[in-house]
Design a protein around this motif. Structure first.
Motif, PDB file in Angstrom:
ATOM      1  N   ILE A 113     113.357  24.796 104.023  1.00 24.83           N
ATOM      2  CA  ILE A 113     113.155  23.239 103.842  1.00 24.83           C
ATOM      3  C   ILE A 113     112.645  22.807 105.226  1.00 24.83           C
ATOM      4  N   ALA A 114     111.544  22.665 105.667  1.00 26.37           N
ATOM      5  CA  ALA A 114     111.271  22.293 106.987  1.00 26.37           C
ATOM      6  C   ALA A 114     111.307  20.526 107.100  1.00 26.37           C
ATOM      7  N   LEU A 115     110.998  19.910 106.034  1.00 24.80           N
ATOM      8  CA  LEU A 115     110.982  18.473 106.197  1.00 24.80           C
ATOM      9  C   LEU A 115     111.023  17.873 104.851  1.00 24.80           C
ATOM     10  N   GLY A 116     111.527  16.778 104.640  1.00 31.35           N
ATOM     11  CA  GLY A 116     111.316  15.957 103.348  1.00 31.35           C
ATOM     12  C   GLY A 116     112.675  16.332 102.581  1.00 31.35           C
ATOM     13  N   THR A 117     112.455  15.939 101.087  1.00 29.57           N
ATOM     14  CA  THR A 117     113.684  15.866 100.297  1.00 29.57           C
ATOM     15  C   THR A 117     113.320  17.015  99.308  1.00 29.57           C
ATOM     16  N   LEU A 135     119.189  29.140 101.020  1.00 33.74           N
ATOM     17  CA  LEU A 135     118.185  28.006 101.519  1.00 33.74           C
ATOM     18  C   LEU A 135     118.382  27.467 102.808  1.00 33.74           C
ATOM     19  N   THR A 136     117.519  27.467 103.384  1.00 37.85           N
ATOM     20  CA  THR A 136     117.733  26.923 104.995  1.00 37.85           C
ATOM     21  C   THR A 136     116.901  25.720 105.413  1.00 37.85           C
ATOM     22  N   THR A 137     117.494  24.854 106.405  1.00 35.89           N
ATOM     23  CA  THR A 137     116.961  24.010 106.927  1.00 35.89           C
ATOM     24  C   THR A 137     116.875  24.179 108.489  1.00 35.89           C
ATOM     25  N   PRO A 138     116.320  23.236 109.252  1.00 38.23           N
ATOM     26  CA  PRO A 138     116.231  23.470 110.698  1.00 38.23           C
ATOM     27  C   PRO A 138     117.707  23.777 111.366  1.00 38.23           C
ATOM     28  N   THR A 139     118.628  23.043 110.693  1.00 35.64           N
ATOM     29  CA  THR A 139     119.999  22.907 111.084  1.00 35.64           C
ATOM     30  C   THR A 139     121.103  23.499 110.485  1.00 35.64           C
ATOM     31  N   ALA A 140     120.833  23.783 109.048  1.00 33.04           N
ATOM     32  CA  ALA A 140     122.053  24.420 108.161  1.00 33.04           C
ATOM     33  C   ALA A 140     121.321  25.625 107.463  1.00 33.04           C
ATOM     34  N   SER A 141     122.289  26.319 106.722  1.00 32.49           N
ATOM     35  CA  SER A 141     122.002  27.336 105.903  1.00 32.49           C
ATOM     36  C   SER A 141     123.121  27.141 104.710  1.00 32.49           C
ATOM     37  N   ILE A 142     122.252  27.079 103.456  1.00 33.91           N
ATOM     38  CA  ILE A 142     123.367  26.673 102.275  1.00 33.91           C
ATOM     39  C   ILE A 142     123.173  28.033 101.305  1.00 33.91           C
ATOM     40  N   SER A 143     124.427  28.271 101.283  1.00 34.70           N
ATOM     41  CA  SER A 143     124.606  29.386 100.233  1.00 34.70           C
ATOM     42  C   SER A 143     124.983  28.843  98.835  1.00 34.70           C
ATOM     43  N   VAL A 144     124.239  28.954  97.896  1.00 31.59           N
ATOM     44  CA  VAL A 144     124.278  28.612  96.402  1.00 31.59           C
ATOM     45  C   VAL A 144     125.348  29.451  95.550  1.00 31.59           C
ATOM     46  N   ARG A 145     126.184  28.823  94.884  1.00 32.14           N
ATOM     47  CA  ARG A 145     127.119  29.353  93.789  1.00 32.14           C
ATOM     48  C   ARG A 145     126.826  28.898  92.610  1.00 32.14           C
ATOM     49  N   THR A 150     120.693  18.499  96.552  1.00 26.82           N
ATOM     50  CA  THR A 150     119.650  18.062  97.271  1.00 26.82           C
ATOM     51  C   THR A 150     119.789  18.356  98.492  1.00 26.82           C
ATOM     52  N   MET A 151     118.715  18.545  99.357  1.00 21.90           N
ATOM     53  CA  MET A 151     118.755  18.545 100.705  1.00 21.90           C
ATOM     54  C   MET A 151     117.576  17.659 101.369  1.00 21.90           C
ATOM     55  N   THR A 152     117.924  17.029 102.442  1.00 21.93           N
ATOM     56  CA  THR A 152     116.905  15.968 103.046  1.00 21.93           C
ATOM     57  C   THR A 152     116.753  16.259 104.398  1.00 21.93           C
ATOM     58  N   VAL A 153     115.621  16.498 105.084  1.00 21.79           N
ATOM     59  CA  VAL A 153     115.506  16.896 106.424  1.00 21.79           C
ATOM     60  C   VAL A 153     114.628  15.923 107.079  1.00 21.79           C
ATOM     61  N   GLY A 157     114.949  17.087 112.241  1.00 23.62           N
ATOM     62  CA  GLY A 157     115.435  18.514 111.868  1.00 23.62           C
ATOM     63  C   GLY A 157     117.000  18.053 111.427  1.00 23.62           C
ATOM     64  N   ARG A 158     117.498  16.917 111.249  1.00 22.87           N
ATOM     65  CA  ARG A 158     118.818  16.790 110.698  1.00 22.87           C
ATOM     66  C   ARG A 158     118.824  16.823 109.207  1.00 22.87           C
ATOM     67  N   SER A 159     119.765  17.510 108.926  1.00 22.79           N
ATOM     68  CA  SER A 159     120.123  17.665 107.360  1.00 22.79           C
ATOM     69  C   SER A 159     121.004  17.189 106.774  1.00 22.79           C
ATOM     70  N   LEU A 160     120.602  16.424 105.605  1.00 22.77           N
ATOM     71  CA  LEU A 160     121.759  15.920 104.904  1.00 22.77           C
ATOM     72  C   LEU A 160     121.874  16.774 103.355  1.00 22.77           C
ATOM     73  N   VAL A 161     123.085  17.142 102.896  1.00 27.98           N
ATOM     74  CA  VAL A 161     123.150  17.897 101.650  1.00 27.98           C
ATOM     75  C   VAL A 161     124.097  17.448 100.907  1.00 27.98           C
TER      76      VAL A 161
END
Length: 197
Positions: A113-117, A135-145, A150-153, A157-161
């Motif tokens: 996810i490069a940009l947006g929500t 799932l990755t963003t410019p600043t984070a990597s999310i491992s799903v279980r 939601t992810m907002t970039v 490049g800041r990421s809110l999960v």
């Protein structure tokens, strides 16, 4: 003699044109669809695929390495393992990897996810091969279980999960777990509406 040469030249150009048309058809026919666009609100979205730009509309198939840009459009994507991804306006999402074995319900899924929500809702791969969903963003990597989040970039490049409860149409809501890793460290979210920036 000149007429024969001219006919040979025309015939060779026709054969070349036919070969190019056949080759183009084969190369696009070999693209494997990993899902499709199942919801659409607005009409400015596009898919970049192998250097081409396609209009992203409801019913269009999505493939590995597609870059989906929404502009002023909201899209809903459904993958063949029933993973659902909602992409809001002004977002950019790249499908890095998708492998799925329908017989075992296992596979591999990676998106950037490069940009947006983007809202992610787990399908069969996350339930049966959760270690293979990233799932990755410019600043984070999310491992799903196996859950929803939601992810907002933003533009920097800041990421809110944010972890969301999973509420299937048949049954009670429950909350899964995700692990968010950055250069600074790692945090596990396992309570509904927990968030990390």
């Amino acid at each position: 003699m000149a007429i024969t040469m001219r006919l040979l030249l025309i015939n060779s150009k026709l054969y070349l044109l036919l070969a190019l048309i056949c080759f183009s058809s084969v190369s696009y026919a070999n693209i494997t669809s990993v899902g499709s666009i199942t919801e659409q609100k607005g009409d400015n979205a596009q898919i970049k695929r192998d250097g081409d730009e396609l209009v992203a509309t409801k019913g269009v198939g999505i493939s590995m390495n597609d870059e989906i840009s929404t502009a002023k459009t909201k899209l809903g994507l459904t993958f063949v393992d029933d993973t659902k991804v909602s992409v809001t306006e002004q977002s950019v999402l790249v499908i890095d990897d998708f492998i799925y074995d329908a017989n075992s319900g296992t596979g591999k899924l990676a998106m950037n996810i490069a940009l947006g929500t983007v809202r992610y809702s787990s399908g069969a791969i996350a339930r049966n091969s959760r270690e293979n969903v990233t799932l990755t963003t410019p600043t984070a990597s999310i491992s799903v279980r196996g859950t929803d989040f939601t992810m907002t970039v933003d533009e920097l490049g800041r990421s809110l999960v944010i972890l969301l409860p999973t509420c299937p149409s048949t049954g009670d809501c429950w909350t899964g777990e995700i692990m968010v890793s950055t250069d600074v460290g790692m945090v596990i979210l396992n309570q509904a509406f927990q968030a990390t920036l």
